[in-house]
Design a protein around this motif. Structure first.
Motif, PDB file in Angstrom:
ATOM      1  N   LYS A  14       0.824  -1.213   0.000  1.00  0.00           N
ATOM      2  CA  LYS A  14       0.000   0.000   0.000  1.00  0.00           C
ATOM      3  C   LYS A  14       0.858   1.262   0.000  1.00  0.00           C
ATOM      4  N   LYS A  15       1.884   1.311   0.852  1.00  0.00           N
ATOM      5  CA  LYS A  15       2.746   2.489   0.903  1.00  0.00           C
ATOM      6  C   LYS A  15       3.402   2.721  -0.453  1.00  0.00           C
ATOM      7  N   LYS A  67      -2.799  12.341   3.549  1.00  0.00           N
ATOM      8  CA  LYS A  67      -3.928  12.434   4.473  1.00  0.00           C
ATOM      9  C   LYS A  67      -4.746  11.148   4.355  1.00  0.00           C
ATOM     10  N   VAL A  68      -5.143  10.571   5.482  1.00  0.00           N
ATOM     11  CA  VAL A  68      -5.926   9.331   5.485  1.00  0.00           C
ATOM     12  C   VAL A  68      -7.347   9.652   5.948  1.00  0.00           C
ATOM     13  N   ALA A 116      -0.118  10.023  -4.277  1.00  0.00           N
ATOM     14  CA  ALA A 116      -1.411  10.292  -3.650  1.00  0.00           C
ATOM     15  C   ALA A 116      -1.270  11.318  -2.537  1.00  0.00           C
ATOM     16  N   ASP A 117      -2.167  12.280  -2.548  1.00  0.00           N
ATOM     17  CA  ASP A 117      -2.251  13.273  -1.473  1.00  0.00           C
ATOM     18  C   ASP A 117      -3.210  12.809  -0.387  1.00  0.00           C
ATOM     19  N   ASP A 159      -3.576   4.503   9.513  1.00  0.00           N
ATOM     20  CA  ASP A 159      -3.116   5.765  10.101  1.00  0.00           C
ATOM     21  C   ASP A 159      -1.598   5.918   9.993  1.00  0.00           C
ATOM     22  N   CYS A 160      -0.884   4.824   9.831  1.00  0.00           N
ATOM     23  CA  CYS A 160       0.573   4.863   9.691  1.00  0.00           C
ATOM     24  C   CYS A 160       1.003   5.617   8.428  1.00  0.00           C
ATOM     25  N   PHE A 161       0.079   5.852   7.501  1.00  0.00           N
ATOM     26  CA  PHE A 161       0.411   6.565   6.271  1.00  0.00           C
ATOM     27  C   PHE A 161       0.161   8.066   6.368  1.00  0.00           C
ATOM     28  N   ASN A 162      -0.286   8.545   7.541  1.00  0.00           N
ATOM     29  CA  ASN A 162      -0.539   9.971   7.721  1.00  0.00           C
ATOM     30  C   ASN A 162       0.708  10.820   7.510  1.00  0.00           C
TER      31      ASN A 162
END
Length: 129
Positions: A78-79, A108-109, A87-88, A101-104
């Protein structure tokens, strides 16, 4: 240009799928959709989708709110997908709340409320009856 990305199986495409994709598209300029591969779906749900990955890719690509479609091969990537497609915003259904949430730190998630009483699993169960 703001890119929004989301992921899903999108088997037995239904109204709930359409609404989440339209809402996700409204957050940016381009909506990029990762469609789970048949093997990824089997690893998550212990069953293969009703429609093949090619058919599901074609269905999602045909929607005017979708700018780009790709095959999601692994949840662990995913990352990489977020970075590859610049992706924004990452949009997911609230059944995944907190899991991404680890991708915040890279985008923005946002977790959307799912359309009540509509799911592919429920549709399959109703058809079986």
């Amino acid at each position: 240009m703001k890119n929004v990305i989301t992921f899903g199986t999108f088997d037995l495409f239904h109204y709930g799928h359409l609404k989440i994709l339209q809402r996700a598209a409204s957050l940016g300029d381009r909506l990029i959709v990762g469609v789970s591969s048949d093997s990824l779906n089997f690893s998550k749900k212990s069953r293969y989708p009703i429609y093949s990955e090619k058919e599901r890719l074609d269905i999602i690509a045909s929607l005017k709110c979708v700018s780009k479609v790709f095959l999601e091969e692994s949840l662990e990537l995913k990352k990489d997908y977020i970075l590859k497609y610049k992706a924004d915003i990452l949009v997911m259904g609230n059944d995944w709340k907190g899991k991404f949430d680890c991708f915040n730190n890279i985008c923005k998630v946002i977790y959307f409320q799912r359309t009540p009483s509509i799911s592919t699993t429920e549709i399959i169960e109703r058809i079986r009856i």
